[in-house]
Design an enzyme around this catalytic site. Sequence first.
Site, PDB file in Angstrom:
ATOM      1  N   LYS A 153      73.034 -33.085  62.283  1.00  0.00           N
ATOM      2  CA  LYS A 153      71.695 -33.284  62.838  1.00  0.00           C
ATOM      3  C   LYS A 153      71.768 -34.387  63.895  1.00  0.00           C
ATOM      4  O   LYS A 153      72.623 -35.246  63.801  1.00  0.00           O
ATOM      5  CB  LYS A 153      70.712 -33.694  61.727  1.00  0.00           C
ATOM      6  N   HIS A 210      74.691 -17.772  57.521  1.00  0.00           N
ATOM      7  CA  HIS A 210      73.359 -18.379  57.450  1.00  0.00           C
ATOM      8  C   HIS A 210      72.323 -17.266  57.434  1.00  0.00           C
ATOM      9  O   HIS A 210      72.502 -16.234  58.065  1.00  0.00           O
ATOM     10  CB  HIS A 210      73.122 -19.316  58.640  1.00  0.00           C
TER      11      HIS A 210
END
Length: 465
Positions: free
Chosen positions: A165, A284
Amino acid sequence: VGFKAGVKDYKLTYYTPEYETKDTDILAAFRVTPQPGVPAEEAGAAVAAESSTGTWTTVWTDGLTSLDRYKGRCYHIEPVAGEEDQFIAYVAYPLDLFEEGSVTNMFTSIVGNVFGFKALRALRLEDLRIPPSYIKTFQGPPHGIQVERDKLNKYGRPLLGCTIKPKLGLSAKNYGRAVYECLRGGLDFTKDDENVNSQPFMRWRDRFLFCAEAIYKAQAETGEIKGHYLNATAGTCEEMIKRAVFARELGVPIVMHDYLTGGFTANTSLAHYCRDNGLLLHIHRAMHAVIDRQKNHGMHFRVLAKALRLSGGDHIHAGTVVGKLEGEREITLGFVDLLRDDFVEKDRSRGIYFTQDWVSTPGVLPVASGGIHVWHMPALTEIFGDDSVLQFGGGTLGHPWGNAPGAVANRVALEACVRARNEGRDLAREGNEIIREASKWSLELAAACEVWKEIKFNWQAVDTI
Protein backbone atom coordinates in the site's frame (compact mmCIF):
# COMPACT_ATOMS: atom_id res chain seq x y z
CA VAL A 1 -45.06 -37.23 -34.11
CA GLY A 2 -45.78 -34.28 -36.33
CA PHE A 3 -44.60 -30.76 -35.49
CA LYS A 4 -47.13 -28.65 -33.61
CA ALA A 5 -46.37 -24.93 -33.57
CA GLY A 6 -47.19 -22.76 -30.57
CA VAL A 7 -46.24 -22.10 -26.96
CA LYS A 8 -46.55 -24.68 -24.19
CA ASP A 9 -45.71 -24.66 -20.51
CA TYR A 10 -42.08 -25.40 -19.70
CA LYS A 11 -43.12 -27.80 -16.96
CA LEU A 12 -44.63 -30.20 -19.49
CA THR A 13 -41.15 -30.92 -20.85
CA TYR A 14 -38.59 -29.79 -18.28
CA TYR A 15 -40.12 -30.57 -14.86
CA THR A 16 -39.37 -34.25 -14.21
CA PRO A 17 -39.63 -35.11 -10.49
CA GLU A 18 -39.31 -38.81 -11.28
CA TYR A 19 -35.83 -38.33 -12.82
CA GLU A 20 -32.96 -40.15 -11.11
CA THR A 21 -29.75 -38.18 -11.44
CA LYS A 22 -26.72 -39.79 -13.09
CA ASP A 23 -23.15 -39.78 -11.82
CA THR A 24 -22.17 -37.89 -14.96
CA ASP A 25 -24.77 -35.09 -14.61
CA ILE A 26 -23.81 -31.58 -13.57
CA LEU A 27 -26.25 -30.72 -10.78
CA ALA A 28 -27.23 -27.15 -9.89
CA ALA A 29 -29.13 -25.69 -6.94
CA PHE A 30 -30.87 -22.42 -7.86
CA ARG A 31 -32.61 -20.06 -5.43
CA VAL A 32 -35.62 -18.97 -7.49
CA THR A 33 -37.87 -15.96 -6.85
CA PRO A 34 -40.65 -16.18 -9.47
CA GLN A 35 -42.95 -13.37 -10.53
CA PRO A 36 -46.30 -13.36 -8.67
CA GLY A 37 -48.61 -16.01 -10.08
CA VAL A 38 -45.87 -18.17 -11.62
CA PRO A 39 -46.03 -21.67 -10.04
CA ALA A 40 -42.84 -23.13 -8.59
CA GLU A 41 -42.86 -26.07 -11.02
CA GLU A 42 -43.16 -23.75 -14.03
CA ALA A 43 -40.43 -21.41 -12.77
CA GLY A 44 -38.06 -24.30 -12.01
CA ALA A 45 -38.74 -25.87 -15.39
CA ALA A 46 -38.15 -22.51 -17.08
CA VAL A 47 -34.72 -22.29 -15.45
CA ALA A 48 -33.86 -25.81 -16.67
CA ALA A 49 -35.14 -25.06 -20.17
CA GLU A 50 -33.55 -21.65 -20.71
CA SER A 51 -30.17 -22.83 -19.39
CA SER A 52 -30.13 -25.88 -21.67
CA THR A 53 -32.10 -26.69 -24.84
CA GLY A 54 -35.34 -24.73 -24.48
CA THR A 55 -36.67 -21.51 -25.93
CA TRP A 56 -39.97 -19.61 -25.60
CA THR A 57 -41.83 -21.53 -28.33
CA THR A 58 -41.71 -24.95 -29.90
CA VAL A 59 -39.47 -25.09 -32.97
CA TRP A 60 -39.58 -27.64 -35.76
CA THR A 61 -35.82 -28.37 -35.45
CA ASP A 62 -36.59 -30.00 -32.08
CA GLY A 63 -37.51 -33.01 -34.19
CA LEU A 64 -33.99 -33.29 -35.59
CA THR A 65 -32.39 -34.16 -32.26
CA SER A 66 -33.12 -36.10 -29.09
CA LEU A 67 -34.35 -33.57 -26.55
CA ASP A 68 -34.61 -36.28 -23.92
CA ARG A 69 -30.88 -36.83 -24.24
CA TYR A 70 -29.81 -33.19 -24.12
CA LYS A 71 -32.35 -31.23 -22.08
CA GLY A 72 -31.80 -29.95 -18.55
CA ARG A 73 -34.31 -31.25 -16.02
CA CYS A 74 -35.74 -29.66 -12.89
CA TYR A 75 -35.95 -32.79 -10.74
CA HIS A 76 -36.69 -31.43 -7.27
CA ILE A 77 -38.12 -28.31 -5.64
CA GLU A 78 -37.92 -27.38 -1.96
CA PRO A 79 -39.04 -24.28 -0.06
CA VAL A 80 -36.59 -21.81 1.50
CA ALA A 81 -37.15 -21.53 5.25
CA GLY A 82 -38.42 -18.08 6.21
CA GLU A 83 -38.96 -16.94 2.61
CA GLU A 84 -42.50 -17.39 1.29
CA ASP A 85 -41.74 -16.33 -2.27
CA GLN A 86 -38.49 -18.29 -2.76
CA PHE A 87 -37.61 -21.92 -3.34
CA ILE A 88 -34.62 -24.04 -4.31
CA ALA A 89 -34.88 -25.66 -7.74
CA TYR A 90 -32.51 -28.56 -8.42
CA VAL A 91 -31.55 -28.95 -12.08
CA ALA A 92 -29.61 -31.79 -13.73
CA TYR A 93 -27.66 -31.17 -16.94
CA PRO A 94 -26.36 -33.98 -19.17
CA LEU A 95 -22.60 -33.78 -19.61
CA ASP A 96 -22.85 -33.63 -23.41
CA LEU A 97 -24.09 -30.03 -23.13
CA PHE A 98 -20.63 -28.80 -22.12
CA GLU A 99 -17.28 -28.44 -23.87
CA GLU A 100 -14.51 -30.33 -22.13
CA GLY A 101 -12.12 -28.23 -20.04
CA SER A 102 -14.06 -24.97 -20.45
CA VAL A 103 -15.41 -23.10 -17.43
CA THR A 104 -16.40 -20.38 -19.90
CA ASN A 105 -18.74 -22.72 -21.76
CA MET A 106 -20.16 -24.22 -18.55
CA PHE A 107 -21.09 -20.81 -17.18
CA THR A 108 -22.39 -19.52 -20.51
CA SER A 109 -25.04 -22.24 -20.33
CA ILE A 110 -25.83 -22.47 -16.63
CA VAL A 111 -25.70 -18.77 -15.72
CA GLY A 112 -26.30 -17.24 -19.13
CA ASN A 113 -29.49 -15.67 -20.51
CA VAL A 114 -31.68 -17.39 -17.93
CA PHE A 115 -30.72 -14.73 -15.35
CA GLY A 116 -32.53 -12.09 -17.37
CA PHE A 117 -35.69 -14.17 -17.80
CA LYS A 118 -38.85 -12.09 -17.27
CA ALA A 119 -40.83 -14.83 -15.51
CA LEU A 120 -38.33 -14.63 -12.62
CA ARG A 121 -37.94 -11.70 -10.24
CA ALA A 122 -34.55 -13.00 -9.11
CA LEU A 123 -32.34 -16.05 -9.52
CA ARG A 124 -29.24 -17.18 -7.66
CA LEU A 125 -27.00 -20.17 -8.32
CA GLU A 126 -26.23 -21.50 -4.83
CA ASP A 127 -24.10 -24.54 -5.67
CA LEU A 128 -22.94 -26.91 -8.42
CA ARG A 129 -22.06 -30.60 -8.29
CA ILE A 130 -19.35 -31.13 -10.87
CA PRO A 131 -18.98 -34.83 -11.76
CA PRO A 132 -15.53 -36.47 -11.72
CA SER A 133 -15.87 -37.29 -15.41
CA TYR A 134 -16.01 -33.53 -16.17
CA ILE A 135 -13.39 -32.53 -13.59
CA LYS A 136 -10.93 -34.86 -15.31
CA THR A 137 -11.13 -32.74 -18.48
CA PHE A 138 -9.48 -29.83 -16.60
CA GLN A 139 -5.86 -29.35 -15.57
CA GLY A 140 -6.92 -27.55 -12.38
CA PRO A 141 -4.45 -25.64 -10.17
CA PRO A 142 -0.96 -25.35 -11.66
CA HIS A 143 0.70 -26.96 -8.63
CA GLY A 144 -1.47 -27.23 -5.50
CA ILE A 145 -0.81 -27.04 -1.78
CA GLN A 146 1.77 -29.80 -1.29
CA VAL A 147 3.90 -28.85 -4.29
CA GLU A 148 3.87 -25.21 -3.17
CA ARG A 149 5.07 -26.15 0.32
CA ASP A 150 7.83 -28.25 -1.23
CA LYS A 151 8.88 -25.40 -3.53
CA LEU A 152 9.00 -22.95 -0.62
CA ASN A 153 10.33 -25.46 1.95
CA LYS A 154 7.79 -24.17 4.50
CA TYR A 155 5.69 -26.54 6.60
CA GLY A 156 3.55 -26.65 9.72
CA ARG A 157 2.16 -23.12 9.68
CA PRO A 158 0.09 -20.71 7.59
CA LEU A 159 2.03 -18.60 5.10
CA LEU A 160 2.27 -14.84 5.71
CA GLY A 161 1.68 -12.15 3.11
CA CYS A 162 1.24 -8.41 2.70
CA THR A 163 -0.41 -6.30 0.02
CA ILE A 164 1.77 -3.29 -0.78
CA LYS A 165 0.00 0.00 0.00
CA PRO A 166 -0.81 2.59 -1.16
CA LYS A 167 -2.17 0.34 -3.85
CA LEU A 168 -1.69 2.98 -6.57
CA GLY A 169 0.77 5.85 -6.97
CA LEU A 170 4.16 4.48 -5.87
CA SER A 171 7.11 4.51 -8.26
CA ALA A 172 8.59 1.13 -9.12
CA LYS A 173 11.71 1.71 -7.02
CA ASN A 174 9.78 2.78 -3.91
CA TYR A 175 7.43 -0.14 -4.46
CA GLY A 176 10.37 -2.55 -4.60
CA ARG A 177 11.77 -1.01 -1.43
CA ALA A 178 8.53 -1.75 0.44
CA VAL A 179 8.60 -5.33 -0.89
CA TYR A 180 12.15 -5.83 0.36
CA GLU A 181 11.41 -4.41 3.82
CA CYS A 182 8.39 -6.66 4.32
CA LEU A 183 10.14 -9.82 3.11
CA ARG A 184 13.26 -9.00 5.11
CA GLY A 185 11.11 -8.60 8.23
CA GLY A 186 9.80 -12.16 8.04
CA LEU A 187 6.92 -12.40 5.57
CA ASP A 188 6.80 -15.19 2.99
CA PHE A 189 5.08 -13.14 0.29
CA THR A 190 4.22 -9.63 -0.71
CA LYS A 191 1.52 -8.82 -3.23
CA ASP A 192 0.51 -6.46 -6.00
CA ASP A 193 -2.94 -5.09 -5.37
CA GLU A 194 -5.59 -6.24 -7.80
CA ASN A 195 -5.67 -2.96 -9.76
CA VAL A 196 -1.88 -2.67 -10.13
CA ASN A 197 -1.32 -3.58 -13.78
CA SER A 198 0.78 -1.20 -15.90
CA GLN A 199 -0.15 2.42 -15.24
CA PRO A 200 1.70 5.65 -16.13
CA PHE A 201 3.20 6.01 -12.64
CA MET A 202 4.61 2.44 -12.65
CA ARG A 203 4.93 0.32 -15.78
CA TRP A 204 4.80 -3.43 -15.30
CA ARG A 205 8.35 -4.20 -16.47
CA ASP A 206 9.91 -1.72 -14.04
CA ARG A 207 7.85 -3.13 -11.18
CA PHE A 208 8.80 -6.70 -12.02
CA LEU A 209 12.52 -5.81 -12.07
CA PHE A 210 12.56 -3.94 -8.77
CA CYS A 211 10.43 -6.60 -7.05
CA ALA A 212 12.73 -9.37 -8.29
CA GLU A 213 15.72 -7.46 -6.90
CA ALA A 214 13.89 -7.14 -3.56
CA ILE A 215 13.09 -10.87 -3.48
CA TYR A 216 16.69 -11.94 -4.12
CA LYS A 217 18.10 -9.50 -1.58
CA ALA A 218 15.63 -10.63 1.12
CA GLN A 219 16.30 -14.30 0.35
CA ALA A 220 20.05 -13.81 0.66
CA GLU A 221 19.68 -12.08 4.02
CA THR A 222 17.10 -14.41 5.61
CA GLY A 223 17.94 -17.79 4.13
CA GLU A 224 14.22 -18.29 3.36
CA ILE A 225 12.52 -18.58 -0.01
CA LYS A 226 10.47 -15.45 -0.70
CA GLY A 227 7.94 -14.38 -3.32
CA HIS A 228 5.97 -11.42 -4.61
CA TYR A 229 2.68 -11.87 -6.47
CA LEU A 230 3.48 -10.09 -9.73
CA ASN A 231 0.12 -9.19 -11.26
CA ALA A 232 0.20 -10.34 -14.88
CA THR A 233 -3.41 -9.26 -15.56
CA ALA A 234 -3.54 -7.23 -18.78
CA GLY A 235 -5.86 -5.94 -21.48
CA THR A 236 -5.21 -8.90 -23.77
CA CYS A 237 -4.34 -12.56 -23.21
CA GLU A 238 -1.20 -12.13 -25.30
CA GLU A 239 0.05 -9.29 -23.10
CA MET A 240 -0.79 -11.29 -19.96
CA ILE A 241 1.30 -14.25 -21.13
CA LYS A 242 4.13 -11.88 -22.14
CA ARG A 243 4.26 -10.60 -18.55
CA ALA A 244 4.22 -14.13 -17.14
CA VAL A 245 7.09 -15.08 -19.47
CA PHE A 246 9.14 -12.14 -18.20
CA ALA A 247 8.43 -13.16 -14.59
CA ARG A 248 9.68 -16.66 -15.36
CA GLU A 249 12.83 -15.23 -16.97
CA LEU A 250 13.50 -13.26 -13.78
CA GLY A 251 13.32 -16.54 -11.83
CA VAL A 252 10.60 -15.42 -9.40
CA PRO A 253 8.33 -18.12 -7.94
CA ILE A 254 4.81 -16.71 -8.39
CA VAL A 255 2.57 -14.52 -10.55
CA MET A 256 -0.96 -13.27 -10.04
CA HIS A 257 -4.21 -12.88 -11.97
CA ASP A 258 -7.56 -11.15 -11.41
CA TYR A 259 -9.62 -14.09 -12.59
CA LEU A 260 -13.09 -12.55 -12.76
CA THR A 261 -12.20 -9.26 -14.45
CA GLY A 262 -9.62 -11.07 -16.59
CA GLY A 263 -12.04 -13.85 -17.48
CA PHE A 264 -11.98 -17.63 -17.24
CA THR A 265 -10.51 -18.19 -20.69
CA ALA A 266 -7.52 -15.98 -19.88
CA ASN A 267 -7.18 -17.55 -16.43
CA THR A 268 -7.13 -21.11 -17.75
CA SER A 269 -4.50 -20.15 -20.34
CA LEU A 270 -2.33 -18.59 -17.63
CA ALA A 271 -2.77 -21.61 -15.33
CA HIS A 272 -1.56 -23.92 -18.12
CA TYR A 273 1.46 -21.69 -18.72
CA CYS A 274 2.25 -21.66 -14.99
CA ARG A 275 2.24 -25.45 -14.69
CA ASP A 276 4.38 -25.84 -17.79
CA ASN A 277 6.91 -23.30 -16.51
CA GLY A 278 7.03 -23.89 -12.76
CA LEU A 279 5.27 -20.70 -11.65
CA LEU A 280 2.80 -20.60 -8.78
CA LEU A 281 -0.42 -18.68 -9.51
CA HIS A 282 -2.10 -16.36 -7.01
CA ILE A 283 -5.72 -15.49 -7.79
CA HIS A 284 -7.52 -12.32 -6.75
CA ARG A 285 -11.33 -12.29 -6.83
CA ALA A 286 -11.90 -8.60 -7.67
CA MET A 287 -15.52 -8.11 -8.84
CA HIS A 288 -16.81 -11.16 -6.95
CA ALA A 289 -19.17 -9.13 -4.73
CA VAL A 290 -20.93 -7.75 -7.83
CA ILE A 291 -21.86 -11.36 -8.56
CA ASP A 292 -22.24 -12.95 -5.11
CA ARG A 293 -23.22 -10.26 -2.56
CA GLN A 294 -27.00 -10.25 -3.11
CA LYS A 295 -28.70 -13.08 -1.29
CA ASN A 296 -31.45 -13.69 -3.86
CA HIS A 297 -29.71 -12.95 -7.18
CA GLY A 298 -26.41 -13.79 -8.81
CA MET A 299 -24.09 -16.64 -7.91
CA HIS A 300 -22.68 -17.72 -4.55
CA PHE A 301 -18.93 -17.50 -4.08
CA ARG A 302 -18.72 -21.25 -3.45
CA VAL A 303 -19.58 -21.70 -7.14
CA LEU A 304 -16.93 -19.18 -8.19
CA ALA A 305 -14.46 -21.03 -5.93
CA LYS A 306 -15.25 -24.38 -7.55
CA ALA A 307 -14.89 -22.78 -10.98
CA LEU A 308 -11.48 -21.43 -10.01
CA ARG A 309 -10.30 -24.86 -8.87
CA LEU A 310 -11.25 -26.14 -12.33
CA SER A 311 -9.79 -23.21 -14.25
CA GLY A 312 -6.61 -23.13 -12.18
CA GLY A 313 -5.02 -21.18 -9.34
CA ASP A 314 -2.81 -22.02 -6.35
CA HIS A 315 -4.17 -19.30 -4.02
CA ILE A 316 -7.49 -17.47 -3.94
CA HIS A 317 -8.87 -14.79 -1.66
CA ALA A 318 -11.63 -16.28 0.47
CA GLY A 319 -12.62 -13.69 3.08
CA THR A 320 -11.39 -13.45 6.67
CA VAL A 321 -14.47 -13.98 8.90
CA VAL A 322 -12.91 -11.43 11.30
CA GLY A 323 -11.74 -8.54 9.09
CA LYS A 324 -13.34 -5.70 7.10
CA LEU A 325 -14.79 -7.75 4.23
CA GLU A 326 -17.88 -9.94 3.97
CA GLY A 327 -17.69 -13.54 5.20
CA GLU A 328 -19.73 -15.54 7.74
CA ARG A 329 -17.76 -18.27 9.53
CA GLU A 330 -19.57 -21.52 8.64
CA ILE A 331 -20.23 -20.49 5.04
CA THR A 332 -16.62 -19.34 4.61
CA LEU A 333 -15.28 -22.61 6.03
CA GLY A 334 -17.62 -24.49 3.68
CA PHE A 335 -16.06 -23.07 0.53
CA VAL A 336 -12.57 -23.16 2.09
CA ASP A 337 -13.03 -26.95 2.36
CA LEU A 338 -14.24 -27.03 -1.25
CA LEU A 339 -10.98 -25.34 -2.25
CA ARG A 340 -8.61 -27.51 -0.21
CA ASP A 341 -10.09 -30.95 0.36
CA ASP A 342 -10.27 -33.92 -2.00
CA PHE A 343 -13.79 -34.95 -0.93
CA VAL A 344 -16.46 -32.75 0.68
CA GLU A 345 -19.73 -34.13 2.04
CA LYS A 346 -23.05 -32.38 1.56
CA ASP A 347 -23.66 -30.12 4.58
CA ARG A 348 -26.50 -27.64 4.33
CA SER A 349 -25.52 -25.98 7.63
CA ARG A 350 -22.44 -24.71 5.78
CA GLY A 351 -24.25 -24.02 2.52
CA ILE A 352 -22.92 -27.13 0.75
CA TYR A 353 -25.81 -28.52 -1.31
CA PHE A 354 -24.00 -31.45 -2.92
CA THR A 355 -21.29 -33.95 -2.06
CA GLN A 356 -18.26 -33.04 -4.19
CA ASP A 357 -15.50 -35.47 -5.19
CA TRP A 358 -12.45 -33.69 -6.63
CA VAL A 359 -10.71 -36.93 -7.71
CA SER A 360 -7.23 -35.79 -6.68
CA THR A 361 -7.40 -32.37 -8.34
CA PRO A 362 -4.74 -30.29 -6.51
CA GLY A 363 -6.04 -28.08 -3.71
CA VAL A 364 -6.07 -24.27 -3.56
CA LEU A 365 -4.75 -22.29 -0.58
CA PRO A 366 -7.41 -19.89 0.77
CA VAL A 367 -6.12 -16.37 1.36
CA ALA A 368 -7.46 -14.37 4.32
CA SER A 369 -6.99 -10.69 3.52
CA GLY A 370 -8.74 -7.43 4.33
CA GLY A 371 -8.70 -5.38 7.54
CA ILE A 372 -6.77 -7.87 9.68
CA HIS A 373 -4.00 -7.17 12.21
CA VAL A 374 -1.99 -8.91 14.94
CA TRP A 375 -4.90 -9.21 17.38
CA HIS A 376 -6.71 -11.31 14.75
CA MET A 377 -3.83 -13.79 14.43
CA PRO A 378 -5.11 -16.38 16.97
CA ALA A 379 -8.60 -16.43 15.40
CA LEU A 380 -7.20 -16.66 11.86
CA THR A 381 -4.84 -19.50 12.82
CA GLU A 382 -7.70 -21.36 14.49
CA ILE A 383 -10.24 -20.76 11.69
CA PHE A 384 -8.06 -21.39 8.62
CA GLY A 385 -5.44 -23.82 9.96
CA ASP A 386 -2.01 -24.37 8.44
CA ASP A 387 -3.02 -24.60 4.78
CA SER A 388 -3.77 -20.93 4.25
CA VAL A 389 -2.17 -17.57 3.49
CA LEU A 390 -2.77 -14.78 6.01
CA GLN A 391 -2.28 -11.40 4.38
CA PHE A 392 -1.81 -8.18 6.33
CA GLY A 393 -1.54 -5.06 4.14
CA GLY A 394 -2.34 -2.14 6.42
CA GLY A 395 -1.62 -4.52 9.30
CA THR A 396 2.03 -4.60 8.18
CA LEU A 397 2.66 -1.25 6.47
CA GLY A 398 0.68 0.66 9.11
CA HIS A 399 3.10 -0.26 11.90
CA PRO A 400 4.29 2.89 13.71
CA TRP A 401 7.96 1.97 13.20
CA GLY A 402 7.74 1.10 9.51
CA ASN A 403 7.37 -1.82 7.14
CA ALA A 404 10.04 -4.24 8.39
CA PRO A 405 8.97 -3.96 12.06
CA GLY A 406 5.38 -4.51 10.89
CA ALA A 407 6.45 -7.74 9.22
CA VAL A 408 8.39 -8.79 12.33
CA ALA A 409 5.29 -8.20 14.49
CA ASN A 410 3.14 -10.42 12.27
CA ARG A 411 5.74 -13.20 12.07
CA VAL A 412 6.24 -13.22 15.85
CA ALA A 413 2.45 -13.26 16.42
CA LEU A 414 2.01 -16.16 13.97
CA GLU A 415 4.86 -18.22 15.42
CA ALA A 416 3.47 -17.64 18.93
CA CYS A 417 -0.02 -18.79 17.88
CA VAL A 418 1.28 -21.90 16.09
CA ARG A 419 3.45 -22.83 19.07
CA ALA A 420 0.57 -22.30 21.52
CA ARG A 421 -1.75 -24.42 19.37
CA ASN A 422 0.85 -27.18 19.14
CA GLU A 423 1.15 -27.13 22.93
CA GLY A 424 -2.60 -27.74 23.19
CA ARG A 425 -3.75 -24.25 24.12
CA ASP A 426 -7.17 -22.98 22.99
CA LEU A 427 -6.58 -20.17 20.49
CA ALA A 428 -10.23 -19.09 20.49
CA ARG A 429 -10.31 -18.63 24.25
CA GLU A 430 -6.71 -17.70 25.08
CA GLY A 431 -5.81 -15.78 21.91
CA ASN A 432 -5.40 -12.33 23.43
CA GLU A 433 -3.30 -13.73 26.27
CA ILE A 434 -1.04 -15.57 23.81
CA ILE A 435 -0.42 -12.33 21.87
CA ARG A 436 0.24 -10.37 25.09
CA GLU A 437 2.77 -12.95 26.26
CA ALA A 438 4.59 -12.83 22.92
CA SER A 439 4.63 -9.02 22.93
CA LYS A 440 6.69 -9.05 26.15
CA TRP A 441 9.74 -10.26 24.22
CA SER A 442 9.02 -8.52 20.89
CA LEU A 443 8.99 -4.71 20.96
CA GLU A 444 7.70 -4.69 17.37
CA LEU A 445 4.69 -6.80 18.34
CA ALA A 446 4.06 -4.70 21.45
CA ALA A 447 3.93 -1.54 19.33
CA ALA A 448 1.52 -3.18 16.86
CA CYS A 449 -0.71 -4.37 19.70
CA GLU A 450 -0.94 -0.82 21.04
CA VAL A 451 -1.84 0.74 17.67
CA TRP A 452 -4.63 -1.71 16.77
CA LYS A 453 -6.06 -2.58 20.17
CA GLU A 454 -9.36 -0.77 19.51
CA ILE A 455 -9.93 -1.61 15.83
CA LYS A 456 -13.00 -3.74 15.06
CA PHE A 457 -15.33 -4.25 12.09
CA ASN A 458 -18.59 -5.17 13.77
CA TRP A 459 -21.09 -5.33 10.92
CA GLN A 460 -23.35 -8.31 10.34
CA ALA A 461 -22.52 -10.55 7.39
CA VAL A 462 -25.08 -10.36 4.57
CA ASP A 463 -24.30 -13.89 3.37
CA THR A 464 -26.05 -16.18 5.87
CA ILE A 465 -27.66 -19.61 5.53
